[in-house]
Design an enzyme around this catalytic site. Sequence first.
Site, mmCIF file in Angstrom:
data_model
loop_
_atom_site.group_PDB
_atom_site.id
_atom_site.type_symbol
_atom_site.label_atom_id
_atom_site.label_comp_id
_atom_site.label_asym_id
_atom_site.label_seq_id
_atom_site.Cartn_x
_atom_site.Cartn_y
_atom_site.Cartn_z
ATOM 1 N N ASP A 127 -34.284 5.466 -20.493
ATOM 2 C CA ASP A 127 -33.915 6.679 -19.767
ATOM 3 C C ASP A 127 -35.129 7.604 -19.799
ATOM 4 O OD1 ASP A 127 -31.272 5.614 -20.000
ATOM 5 O OD2 ASP A 127 -31.099 6.617 -21.952
ATOM 6 N N ASP A 166 -33.475 2.994 -16.030
ATOM 7 C CA ASP A 166 -32.103 3.169 -16.523
ATOM 8 C C ASP A 166 -31.672 4.594 -16.184
ATOM 9 O OD1 ASP A 166 -29.754 2.121 -17.663
ATOM 10 O OD2 ASP A 166 -30.221 3.031 -19.578
ATOM 11 N N ASP A 170 -29.176 10.383 -20.425
ATOM 12 C CA ASP A 170 -28.007 9.721 -20.988
ATOM 13 C C ASP A 170 -27.628 10.384 -22.305
ATOM 14 O OD1 ASP A 170 -28.028 8.051 -18.824
ATOM 15 O OD2 ASP A 170 -28.267 6.193 -19.951
ATOM 16 N N ARG A 222 -23.100 7.974 -11.262
ATOM 17 C CA ARG A 222 -23.140 8.608 -12.583
ATOM 18 C C ARG A 222 -23.660 10.049 -12.503
ATOM 19 N NH1 ARG A 222 -25.498 3.833 -16.622
ATOM 20 N NH2 ARG A 222 -24.059 2.215 -15.939
HETATM 21 CA CA CA Z 1 -29.476 4.496 -21.030
#
Ligand code: CA
Length: 341
Positions: A127, A166, A170, A222
Amino acid sequence: MRGTIRGNVDADNRPLSCDDYADPGYSLDAYLEQYDPDTWGNEEPSGPLEEARVRSQQNQEERVRVSVGSNTRIVGLGDDARLLGVNLVLEDVDNVAVRNITFEDAYDCFPAWDPGDDGGSWNSEYDNLSLRGATHVRVDHNTFSDGDNPDSELPVYFGARYQVHDGLLDITNGSDFVTASFNVFRDHDKTLLIGSTDDPAEDRGHLRVTLHHNLFDNVLQRAPRVRFGRVHVYNNHYVVPAGQGYSYSWGVGVESAIYAENNYFDLGEGISAADIAYDWRGTALFDTGTLVNGRPVDVVAAYNAEHDPDFGRDVGWEPSHRGVHPTRVVPAVVAAKAGPG
Ligand code: CA
Ligand code: CA
């Protein structure tokens, strides 16, 4: 911090390429040949070549993953502070602020093939900003994107995008009391994950997150996707262009409790309010004051009219926050104030 800090450099700040990280036993060509589903089947990759991929990934991780301690403020000076190809990690820390930074392109040189994920997916490690077991964190006035390495230019192998990215941000592993505000999240696929597993051990009773006055511009999914968390999502501006592969914005996962208030959506041609939410085994979603292309929309009603099972509206809590803007001013307020500088 000031100016650009690059992740993919050696100790003397010389650039490192993916070849520099690659283990002698790994090549992408060999990986594509060995784990081709037509011959390998649907088992997860294993054996010496997969092990060499993991070693290669770990070589890169040593360079690009940067950890932050407790009681820290990381603030970009001026309007051009940039973390390029860095995975900034806040792990088991308390009281951290991250502000006024442009995060770009935390790419993984060695994506893993997962034949069991959504019909087969390439998954990556990094991330831009990862919060794991992090408490009392503020993330504000940053921009997050893939920079000049957009997914649209990545190759396709085994019928799936060779995804080198990614999350942008997060928030996982029991993180708590996190606020992300006045950020820009742009041109990305899996954007903001809250809770990474359906196992409640670490996350149940935590993941209390507030997202407000962020711009989500052409992000595909997301924004956020939530498990377990009580998440207040208010006064965000979503820009969803047609033809980019939009999936959904609000991912309603296991025991999630999203309270969405006064968010503004610009939805492109052919994208409907019923597409805003997605059921990841959640049961309820609360939304109020949503405007879609200038018109009031009940997102839960729109969703329930097109999908089963329906979402309930009782998420079991109400935020105490007051001072929410009227929805119609959200695009202007966010445009004026979100991002660095
Ligand atoms: Ca992640
Ligand atoms: Ca229904």
